[in-house]
Design a protein around this motif. Structure first.
Motif, PDB file in Angstrom:
ATOM      1  N   ALA A 266      17.215 -46.897   7.316  1.00  0.00           N
ATOM      2  CA  ALA A 266      17.980 -47.300   8.484  1.00  0.00           C
ATOM      3  C   ALA A 266      19.284 -48.001   8.127  1.00  0.00           C
ATOM      4  O   ALA A 266      20.193 -48.075   8.939  1.00  0.00           O
ATOM      5  N   GLN A 267      19.386 -48.532   6.900  1.00  0.00           N
ATOM      6  CA  GLN A 267      20.523 -49.374   6.542  1.00  0.00           C
ATOM      7  C   GLN A 267      21.625 -48.637   5.790  1.00  0.00           C
ATOM      8  O   GLN A 267      22.823 -48.843   6.064  1.00  0.00           O
ATOM      9  N   TRP A 268      21.252 -47.761   4.833  1.00  0.00           N
ATOM     10  CA  TRP A 268      22.301 -47.180   3.999  1.00  0.00           C
ATOM     11  C   TRP A 268      23.305 -46.324   4.762  1.00  0.00           C
ATOM     12  O   TRP A 268      24.505 -46.331   4.415  1.00  0.00           O
ATOM     13  N   PRO A 269      22.900 -45.577   5.820  1.00  0.00           N
ATOM     14  CA  PRO A 269      23.939 -44.831   6.538  1.00  0.00           C
ATOM     15  C   PRO A 269      24.967 -45.744   7.210  1.00  0.00           C
ATOM     16  O   PRO A 269      26.146 -45.399   7.296  1.00  0.00           O
ATOM     17  N   VAL A 270      24.522 -46.919   7.677  1.00  0.00           N
ATOM     18  CA  VAL A 270      25.448 -47.869   8.298  1.00  0.00           C
ATOM     19  C   VAL A 270      26.438 -48.387   7.274  1.00  0.00           C
ATOM     20  O   VAL A 270      27.654 -48.442   7.527  1.00  0.00           O
ATOM     21  N   GLN A 271      25.955 -48.763   6.087  1.00  0.00           N
ATOM     22  CA  GLN A 271      26.838 -49.298   5.054  1.00  0.00           C
ATOM     23  C   GLN A 271      27.770 -48.219   4.499  1.00  0.00           C
ATOM     24  O   GLN A 271      28.946 -48.485   4.219  1.00  0.00           O
ATOM     25  N   LEU A 272      27.271 -46.995   4.347  1.00  0.00           N
ATOM     26  CA  LEU A 272      28.126 -45.891   3.909  1.00  0.00           C
ATOM     27  C   LEU A 272      29.219 -45.630   4.935  1.00  0.00           C
ATOM     28  O   LEU A 272      30.383 -45.377   4.591  1.00  0.00           O
ATOM     29  N   THR A 273      28.845 -45.679   6.216  1.00  0.00           N
ATOM     30  CA  THR A 273      29.828 -45.488   7.274  1.00  0.00           C
ATOM     31  C   THR A 273      30.907 -46.560   7.212  1.00  0.00           C
ATOM     32  O   THR A 273      32.103 -46.269   7.368  1.00  0.00           O
ATOM     33  N   ALA A 274      30.510 -47.816   6.969  1.00  0.00           N
ATOM     34  CA  ALA A 274      31.489 -48.901   6.868  1.00  0.00           C
ATOM     35  C   ALA A 274      32.453 -48.656   5.704  1.00  0.00           C
ATOM     36  O   ALA A 274      33.665 -48.856   5.840  1.00  0.00           O
ATOM     37  N   PHE A 275      31.920 -48.206   4.565  1.00  0.00           N
ATOM     38  CA  PHE A 275      32.761 -47.917   3.396  1.00  0.00           C
ATOM     39  C   PHE A 275      33.772 -46.819   3.721  1.00  0.00           C
ATOM     40  O   PHE A 275      34.977 -46.956   3.452  1.00  0.00           O
ATOM     41  N   LEU A 276      33.303 -45.727   4.303  1.00  0.00           N
ATOM     42  CA  LEU A 276      34.189 -44.605   4.614  1.00  0.00           C
ATOM     43  C   LEU A 276      35.167 -44.955   5.723  1.00  0.00           C
ATOM     44  O   LEU A 276      36.322 -44.514   5.717  1.00  0.00           O
ATOM     45  N   PHE A 277      34.729 -45.747   6.680  1.00  0.00           N
ATOM     46  CA  PHE A 277      35.609 -46.189   7.761  1.00  0.00           C
ATOM     47  C   PHE A 277      36.728 -47.069   7.221  1.00  0.00           C
ATOM     48  O   PHE A 277      37.876 -46.997   7.675  1.00  0.00           O
ATOM     49  N   GLY A 278      36.428 -47.907   6.223  1.00  0.00           N
ATOM     50  CA  GLY A 278      37.450 -48.765   5.644  1.00  0.00           C
ATOM     51  C   GLY A 278      38.599 -48.003   5.025  1.00  0.00           C
ATOM     52  O   GLY A 278      39.728 -48.493   4.968  1.00  0.00           O
ATOM     53  N   MET A 279      38.341 -46.783   4.578  1.00  0.00           N
ATOM     54  CA  MET A 279      39.391 -45.984   3.957  1.00  0.00           C
ATOM     55  C   MET A 279      40.528 -45.704   4.927  1.00  0.00           C
ATOM     56  O   MET A 279      41.696 -45.657   4.530  1.00  0.00           O
ATOM     57  N   SER A 280      40.196 -45.531   6.210  1.00  0.00           N
ATOM     58  CA  SER A 280      41.243 -45.265   7.193  1.00  0.00           C
ATOM     59  C   SER A 280      41.724 -46.529   7.884  1.00  0.00           C
ATOM     60  O   SER A 280      42.925 -46.766   8.004  1.00  0.00           O
ATOM     61  N   VAL A 281      40.791 -47.391   8.326  1.00  0.00           N
ATOM     62  CA  VAL A 281      41.197 -48.537   9.131  1.00  0.00           C
ATOM     63  C   VAL A 281      41.972 -49.564   8.300  1.00  0.00           C
ATOM     64  O   VAL A 281      42.831 -50.274   8.835  1.00  0.00           O
ATOM     65  N   LEU A 282      41.717 -49.644   6.984  1.00  0.00           N
ATOM     66  CA  LEU A 282      42.450 -50.560   6.117  1.00  0.00           C
ATOM     67  C   LEU A 282      43.461 -49.848   5.232  1.00  0.00           C
ATOM     68  O   LEU A 282      44.531 -50.387   4.956  1.00  0.00           O
ATOM     69  N   GLY A 283      43.131 -48.652   4.776  1.00  0.00           N
ATOM     70  CA  GLY A 283      43.990 -47.982   3.810  1.00  0.00           C
ATOM     71  C   GLY A 283      45.196 -47.282   4.394  1.00  0.00           C
ATOM     72  O   GLY A 283      46.194 -47.062   3.696  1.00  0.00           O
TER      73      GLY A 283
END
Length: 489
Positions: A277-294
């Motif tokens: 239940a947890q790893w997809p959420v954390q993976l999503t946060a990592f991939l989301f950071g690429m656009s929202v911050l990068g």
């Protein structure tokens, strides 16, 4: 906790004092937004004030990202041990100290230190979500109330970004730099008082000590990876030193995972992160950071590019770029406010998938449509709505998929993984955009249109991968029984 319901009427959970607590936290998030929006319009003026080049301002971002990546898991774990309100006070005090250092900084070095220390605010939202999640513990509507409150907090954050950007832009010509820099420091100091008197004291629920070995390995791993990314910018992609640093960081990460698996109370709970239940959420946060911050700087430089000189761009002024940023922030605000309705209609996991798909679509639209202001505004609006959904939904989903004594860690890790994703993307985008020039040295050269197309393609593809990962895992991250964490052990 809930009153009697009449025939055919659904029972709504009532948590006494909950929304008063949320109201105090809204004040904190407005200040957080002010910090994130206030300095952007005046970076040129800050560089002039310090007597440095505009390119040197990039070091501020690098220092703050590094501290953020280290501080979030550290403070999140301490929140579970000492109490989330107590650590929120500590992080707010650190942010206030950093903000006041900026006011009185005589040179680049002290300003860099202050800017890095100010980065402690990145843990505010995860800690606030953890406070709300605990405040609603034992109620049948815990997850719904947490999502609703998170949406309100993110809405306040985005409103603060707009207020901060407009305020600094309006005052920069009317007052001294010291007075200008003092305003956000005053706002953060007020936040400390608000938290002290507005949020009730609650002890931590986690047991055990602090994992100093894990902290050391995490510091080494992140430090080496971040050093490698900085060296890519300084030495170029052809130098072996950046890649040796990154490889050393990867080796330290493997050592960290092995070490943490043997700890009873790990700083980085790799077993929890590996839970279905947890790893997809954390993976999503990592991939989301690429656009929202990068992607923030590339979007700004693309808009400023003169199409008559380089063949692409909008030829926008700095003032109009602020308008573009405002549209993006408003769309994020709309996305955050839509979270409760999206979760009801699509389910918590469906809301996350929908947010990532909107981000993917928004940046994907840049590939064919980037020649006019209307096209850029439309693309940013679509990506912004998805981003707002995700900023609000990710901490709530992580908290819902974690045991009660690890909610601070789980919510904090969404910010940590997002920060790391943004840092990695920032380095990749710098390489793509310096193929024919340099973004760090204005006037030296101009990035190619192909570089920008690469940026948008990476943002779109990373968001799509996140959506697919979420959709592939049948277990809903926001409603999974916590027993699954044990199954991952």
């Amino acid at each position: 906790m809930s009153g009697p319901a009449g025939p055919g009427l659904a029972t709504r959970t009532v948590v006494p004092g909950l929304w008063a607590v949320v109201g105090f936290l809204v004040v904190v998030e407005i200040a957080s937004g002010v910090l994130q929006g206030y300095y952007t319009p005046i970076f040129t003026d800050i560089a002039e004030h310090l007597g440095i080049s505009e390119g040197d301002v990039n070091w501020f971002e690098a220092a703050q990202l590094m501290l953020s990546a280290l501080a979030v898991p550290l403070l999140a774990r301490l929140g579970d041990l000492w109490g989330h309100r107590n650590v929120l006070l500590v992080s707010t005090a650190a942010t206030a100290v950093g903000s006041w250092i900026l006011v009185f900084s005589p040179n680049f070095t002290t300003f860099l230190i202050g800017w890095a220390v100010q980065g402690a605010y990145v843990v505010w939202l995860p800690l606030e979500v953890a406070i709300i999640h605990r405040r609603t513990a034992g109620t049948p509507d815990q997850n719904r109330l947490t999502r609703r409150a998170a949406a309100m907090l993110v809405a306040a954050l985005e409103a603060g970004v707009i207020v901060g950007a407009l305020t600094s832009g309006a005052l920069v010509e009317a007052t001294s730099m010291e007075v200008l820099l003092a305003l956000p420091a005053i706002a953060v100091t007020i936040c400390f008082v608000v938290i002290w008197f507005g949020i009730e004291r609650a002890p931590g629920v986690a047991t055990g000590g602090y994992d100093y070995g894990g902290l050391g390995l995490l510091t080494v791993a992140l430090g080496l990876v971040m050093a490698g990314l900085v060296l890519v910018r300084l030495e170029g992609v052809g130098s072996p030193w950046p890649w040796l640093a990154v490889l050393a960081g990867a080796a330290a990460t493997v050592a960290l995972v092995r070490f943490e698996k043997d700890q009873d109370e790990p700083l980085v709970d790799v077993r929890l992160l590996a839970a279905r239940a947890q790893w997809p959420v954390q993976l999503t946060a990592f991939l989301f950071g690429m656009s929202v911050l990068g992607a923030q700087i590339p979007l700004s430089t693309f808009a400023r590019a003169d199409p008559d000189q380089v063949g692409y761009g909008l030829g926008a002024s700095a003032a109009f770029v602020s308008t573009l940023v405002g549209v993006y922030v408003v769309s994020m605000l709309l996305g955050a406010l839509l979270l409760p309705a999206a979760a009801r209609a699509l389910g918590p996991r469906g809301a996350l998938v929908g947010g990532m798909l909107l981000v993917s679509l928004g940046y994907g639209l840049f590939l064919p449509f980037h020649d006019s202001t209307a096209q850029v505004l439309s693309n940013m609006g679509v990506a912004g709505i998805g981003s707002g959904l995700l900023v609000a939904a990710l901490p709530a989903a992580a908290a819902a998929a974690a045991p009660a004594d690890r909610t601070g860690f789980a919510t904090g890790m969404t910010n940590a993984t997002k920060t790391v994703g943004g840092a990695i993307a920032s380095a990749v985008f710098a390489i793509a955009l310096t193929a024919t020039g340099s973004l760090d040295e204005p006037g030296v050269g101009t990035a190619s249109l192909g570089g920008y197309l690469t940026v948008w393609a990476v943002c779109s593809a990373s968001a799509l991968v996140g959506a697919l990962a979420l959709a592939a895992v049948r277990t809903d991250p926001a409603s999974t029984a916590h027993a699954q964490v044990g199954a991952a052990s």
